[in-house]
Every structure is written in C-alpha cells, then in structure tokens.
Scaffold this motif. Structure first.
Motif, PDB file in Angstrom:
ATOM      1  N   PHE A   1      44.388 -37.912  17.863  1.00  0.00           N
ATOM      2  CA  PHE A   1      45.187 -36.794  17.286  1.00  0.00           C
ATOM      3  C   PHE A   1      44.605 -35.496  17.107  1.00  0.00           C
ATOM      4  O   PHE A   1      43.311 -35.429  17.091  1.00  0.00           O
TER       5      PHE A   1
ATOM      6  N   CYS B   1      45.572 -31.615  15.129  1.00  0.00           N
ATOM      7  CA  CYS B   1      46.482 -30.477  14.133  1.00  0.00           C
ATOM      8  C   CYS B   1      46.372 -29.189  15.049  1.00  0.00           C
ATOM      9  O   CYS B   1      45.154 -28.775  15.492  1.00  0.00           O
TER      10      CYS B   1
ATOM     11  N   GLN C   1      40.778 -30.779   8.137  1.00  0.00           N
ATOM     12  CA  GLN C   1      41.046 -32.140   9.251  1.00  0.00           C
ATOM     13  C   GLN C   1      39.680 -32.526  10.009  1.00  0.00           C
ATOM     14  O   GLN C   1      39.079 -31.561  10.666  1.00  0.00           O
TER      15      GLN C   1
ATOM     16  N   ARG D   1      45.658 -37.194   6.097  1.00  0.00           N
ATOM     17  CA  ARG D   1      44.569 -38.402   6.586  1.00  0.00           C
ATOM     18  C   ARG D   1      45.425 -39.627   6.311  1.00  0.00           C
ATOM     19  O   ARG D   1      45.193 -40.501   7.265  1.00  0.00           O
TER      20      ARG D   1
ATOM     21  N   PHE E   1      47.828 -39.917   9.494  1.00  0.00           N
ATOM     22  CA  PHE E   1      47.036 -40.276  10.646  1.00  0.00           C
ATOM     23  C   PHE E   1      46.493 -41.835  10.804  1.00  0.00           C
ATOM     24  O   PHE E   1      46.740 -42.491  11.890  1.00  0.00           O
TER      25      PHE E   1
END
Length: 614
Positions: A40, A42, A62, A199, A202
């Motif tokens: 993933f 951001c 992140q 968090r 995800f």
C-alpha cells in the motif's frame, strides 16, 4: 533531463524489489518515501504554488507515502504502475490511498469506486468516528472521485480486484482561514489519531487481501527513525544530565539535623543543608524549549519527547523553588499526591498487628545479626558481576558516600551511605531492590537505541519502586517493618499536604503510629526536604498498582525493559513491533529461582498487599 528522471525512477523500483527502503526527491519536487516494501501507499498531490500544507504532513507518519508535484505527474504515474505491479506479484494485492482537502465538505468523506472496498472503508470509518473531536464525527462515504483527484493508476489496472484506489477528503477543521494558521494542538492530536487509524485500516487490508504476514497493526509502522529524532533524544538526555535531581534535593547533614531535632525535644524544625545547584534553571529551560520536537514526523516519539520535556521543566521549577512552599506544589505535579484509597491502605498496614515488634533496618545501628557497610558493598558488587555475564557493557559501580544516608541508585550507580548496616536477612532483599531492579532497569534501558529508556519516562518512579518492593517479596525478604515504613511515608506525605509542620508529622508517626523516634524522624526528613517532597508516596502506590497489573494476568518481565511508567506499555509494545526497541538483555536473578517464581505465580490472582507477608 526526462531520461535522467526516468532512470531515477527505474533505480527506485529496483531498490524496492531488492527490499531496500527509499526516501528520494524527484526533479519536480515530488517526494517518495517507502520505509520498506509494502502492499500500500499514501498519496498527496500538492496544489499548484503550494509549498507546504498540513494535509501533506498528516501522511509523513506512514510507512509508505508519496508527495506529488504537478511537474512530476507523468513520472509518478509510471512509478506507481511499476510499484503496483511489483507489489501485487509479491503480496497478492496493492492499495493506493489518496488524501486531499475538501473545499466545502464538513467532516471526512471516504471515496471508493468499488463496492468490494466497503469492509475496509468500514474499518477506517469506525476508527475515525472514535476520534474525540466532535467536528470529525461526521464521516460519510461516496463513490465519486473529484476530477482533480482521479486515481493515478490506469483504469485497466484498477479493474483488477487486486489493485485498488481509495480517497479521503478532509475538512480542514484544524486550520484558521482568517489568519491562515493551524490550531496546533488540535492538529497535533488529529495527526496522532489519524496515524493509528490508517495503520489499523492498512492492517485490515493486509490481513484479509494479501499474503503478507503481520502480527499486529503496529508492525506496519515506520521502522526507520530519522536523524532529527535521535538528535532530540540525545539533547534531552544532555539537558537532564546537567543536574542530578535526587542528589540536589537530598539533605547532606542528616546526622547533625537529627541531633538538633532531638536536643530541641522533637518540637523544632531542624535545619537542612543541600548541595549547591550547579546550573541556572532559566537558561536550561530556554535550551529545553529550543529542542525542535515539532519537526518530528513520528507522533509516538514526539509524545515521548514532549512528555519528558514537560517533566524536566517541572523539575527545574522545583530546583528554583527549593526551600520554599512552592516546592511541594511542583512536587505534586511531578510525583502526584496521596489518594484516599492509598491513605486508607497505608493506615490499614500501620494498624496491622502493631503489637508485634520487628527489627527496623532504619533504626540506629546495632551489632546483633547485622552486616557492615563493607560486607553489603561486597554483596552488591557480586550481584553486579552476575548481571555483567548477561550484558557485558554493564559498568555499574558501588560507592560509599559520606553525604547520603541509606542506599541510593543514581544514573545506574549504587551509592551507599557510610555507616549503613542491615540484617543478613534483609541484605538480599535490599540488593534485589537496588541492584536487581534499579541498576538492572537502568542498563536494560541503556541497551536500547532510545536513550529515554534509561533516563526514565515521566512518572516512572511509581512502577520502578513497585518493582523494587516486589523484588523484596519474591526473594523472601519483605517484612512487616518494611511495609510499615512504606505506609508511614504515605501518611507523612498526607500530613505535609494538609499543612502539618515537621514536628506535627513526626509526632503522628512516633506517637500515633508506633515508629521509634529515629525512624519517624528519617521518614519525616525525606518528606519535608526541599520544602515538601511527595515522592515517597510512590513506593506503596507503585506496589499496589503493580499487584493489580499482575492480577489481571499480565507478565512481569516486559516491565523490566527500562525505566518506564505502567501506562507506557502500549507505547513500548508499538516500538517493539516497529523494531525501534529490542528485547531487554538482563533478567533478575530471582527469575531462575523456583521458589521466587512460585511466589510470582500466586500473584496472578487478586492479592492484598498484607498477604505478601505470609
């Protein structure tokens, strides 16, 4: 230039495929950060002409994020295609989450063009809805991406169920449009809460949709800590090391003050002398608030550092206020006061079998069954040598000092007052208290890369002293006399906080609670030093809190990782999951003693402190 940029992108993708982290700026000003390969990322796109926005900073917490400048859009699209393809092959799925500022929308809107994303959106929606600020309680969903934020991946990739694009539109409730400034405390709180919420989100995606094995959502946190964090850590330690708070607030003329008080018929306040203060608290405070904690992009470490800065500030206040009435008010801020429940338990201990007389280690020295200062020092050094077998860098010393009474551990070194003696029965208990707990946790903390682990988190004294007294019990050396001393300290602190003078508190302990004159004086001196110190209430409070903690089925060993307070455990667990902290290298000797371990096992059920005597 374009060829060079394309080559740069290819090198970045190659690094990721080889399990390397990246933090690199592109020619157009975009920034790509991947702590390590993740399924993933951001994304934040800067509006034209904007150099810095609060929304961008939200994402820097992140493990994987991308700041996009308009000039780099073609390159970034290529990079994301390569990244998505690579991570999809490796983990089985890939997710992009883009964030942007809403123009007229209130609250938070989650954007997904795919109904199959609902379960993940539900996780994020739940976490954000728990945020305490009422302004963000309005969390809605939509399937429409605005034109300025259409997904950066091509449609043919997004049609695959294993590659997904989500969006989050934020109303800038943390921004004052009139003066174009942040509400800093609101923003800081939101940034911290959003970091955890993302968090967890995800983690839900990784756990369900990918092949990646993750034990806890904190494992998805950043593992690489920037230089700024380590410099802040070091600077706070340097400031704290410029003064020794305990030594500067300890009486240096104990024997002379006792004689003065005794000659005055126990009715006059003795004269206390202290070491000269070697620093200027005002200059240290200026230095303290120049530490750039606001530059950190790690909310957890920022919390730890702010917490420590606040404590150092209050301790410097206490040094300025030494020998004034204000001293005890600042002491309450640092060490707390006396709660009703704590006072009730202290009185219960003092009323327990008061007719039984046990020898008190704080009594004036007696020869019968006692060991000398030198013998005790030799035993302490043996214990340090035993711990050095587990951790060779341990370099603790044991020093006999003329300017202290009893025992004290300062910065991992054991200080023994000249003339100190104790019974053989109590010697092992005291060594496990001072060396097996205070020295041990200091060096366990020093083994960590984060130096705050050995200098101590604010309020660590409660747990630290609770652990130390528990160690006395685990080796069979906790006596009623010892518990009475801890309870007497609580009563003395309560008297002081209710404006009793030195003599009045002494008589409460001596006449009403049955302490000998010398022991009552020693307790009262500790409490009235500096102008009134509430620290001595932490011993019994810490023990009671620790017994409750163990009765809930929690383990003892994690508490020995350094000088922490009990409510720091989730923080410590997060930092261990993120591999910023590592397991403690030293365990106490009593962990290898079956009798001690059986005593510890019995504490897994609710235990009254007086039952520790049986």
């Amino acid at each position: 230039m374009i060829d060079q940029a394309s080559e740069q992108i290819q090198k970045l993708v190659h690094k990721i495929k080889n399990d390397e982290g990246i933090h690199e700026e592109l020619p157009g000003g975009s920034l790509i950060h991947l702590d390590r390969p993740m399924p993933f990322i951001c994304i934040y796109r800067f509006p034209k002409e904007e150099k810095k926005t609060p929304e961008a900073t939200l994402l820097s917490t992140q493990v994987a994020y991308l700041y996009l400048r308009d000039k780099d859009t073609p390159l970034i699209k290529d990079f994301l295609c390569d990244l998505a393809e690579s991570m999809q092959k490796r983990f089985g799925a890939f997710l992009m989450l883009e964030i942007w500022q809403a123009q007229d929308q209130k609250g938070i809107e989650l954007v997904s063009a795919d109904d199959t994303n609902e379960q993940f959106l539900g996780t994020l929606q739940k976490e954000l809805s728990q945020f305490p600020l009422s302004i963000v309680q309005q969390v809605t969903t939509t399937d429409h991406f605005p034109e300025t934020n259409t997904p950066l991946l091509p449609r043919h990739m997004l049609k695959e169920e294993t590659v997904r694009a989500l969006g989050m539109q934020l109303s800038p409730f943390y921004w004052n449009n009139e003066n174009k400034r942040l509400y800093p405390m609101i923003y800081r709180q939101f940034r911290k809460e959003l970091s955890v919420a993302l968090r967890k989100f995800f983690y839900d995606f990784v756990r369900v949709q990918t092949r990646m094995e993750v034990a806890h959502y904190n494992s998805l946190g950043r593992q690489k800590v920037g230089d700024v964090a380590w410099k802040i850590d070091q600077e706070l330690v340097k400031i704290g090391n410029t003064f020794d708070f305990l030594l500067l607030t300890s009486v240096v003329n104990h024997n002379e003050a006792w004689e003065e008080f005794r000659r005055g018929g126990f009715n006059q306040q003795p004269t206390f002398l202290y070491r000269l203060i070697p620093v200027d608290p005002e200059l240290l405070k200026r230095r303290l608030y120049q530490v750039p904690i606001e530059e950190l992009d790690d909310p957890t470490l920022a919390f730890i550092f702010r917490d420590k800065r606040r404590e150092l500030d209050r301790m410097l206040n206490m040094l300025e206020e030494r020998n004034t009435r204000d001293f005890h008010l600042s002491s309450i801020q640092v060490f707390g006061g006396v709660e009703e429940e704590l006072l009730a338990k202290a009185n219960q201990i003092l009323d327990y079998q008061v007719e039984e007389k046990e020898e008190d280690e704080d009594e004036e020295p007696q020869a019968t069954e006692r060991i000398s200062t030198e013998e005790f020092v030799a035993l302490a050094r043996q214990e340090i040598s035993w711990m050095q077998q587990q951790y060779k860098p341990l370099d603790a010393t044991v020093t006999i000092r003329n300017d202290i009474t009893g025992l004290m551990v300062s910065r991992g070194q054991l200080l023994v007052g000249s003339g100190f003696t104790t019974t053989r029965k109590r010697a092992d208990a005291l060594i496990q208290h001072e060396v097996g707990t205070h020295v041990l946790t200091y060096y366990n903390g020093k083994a960590q890369p984060l130096q705050q682990m050995y200098v101590g988190s604010p309020g660590y004294e409660d747990l630290q002293e609770g652990l130390a007294v528990l160690a006395e019990y685990l080796v069979g050396g906790l006596t009623l006399s010892r518990l009475r001393t801890l309870a007497g300290r609580v009563v003395a602190v309560d008297c002081m906080l209710h404006n009793a003078d030195f003599s009045e508190t002494f008589h409460v302990l001596h006449r009403d609670k049955g302490f000998t004159a010398y022991t009552a004086y020693g307790i009262t001196e500790r409490v009235y030093r500096g102008g009134g110190m509430t620290k001595d209430a932490v011993y019994l409070r810490g023990l009671l809190h620790l017994l409750d903690h163990l009765a809930q089925g929690n383990e003892l060993q994690p508490l020995l990782i350094g000088k922490i307070r009990q409510d720091y455990l989730p923080i410590i667990d997060e930092l261990i999951q993120r591999k910023i902290l590592k397991p403690a290298p030293i365990v106490p000797r009593y962990f290898s003693n079956p009798v001690s371990m059986e005593r510890l096992r019995r504490l897994q059920t609710k235990t009254d402190v007086l039952s520790l005597l049986n």
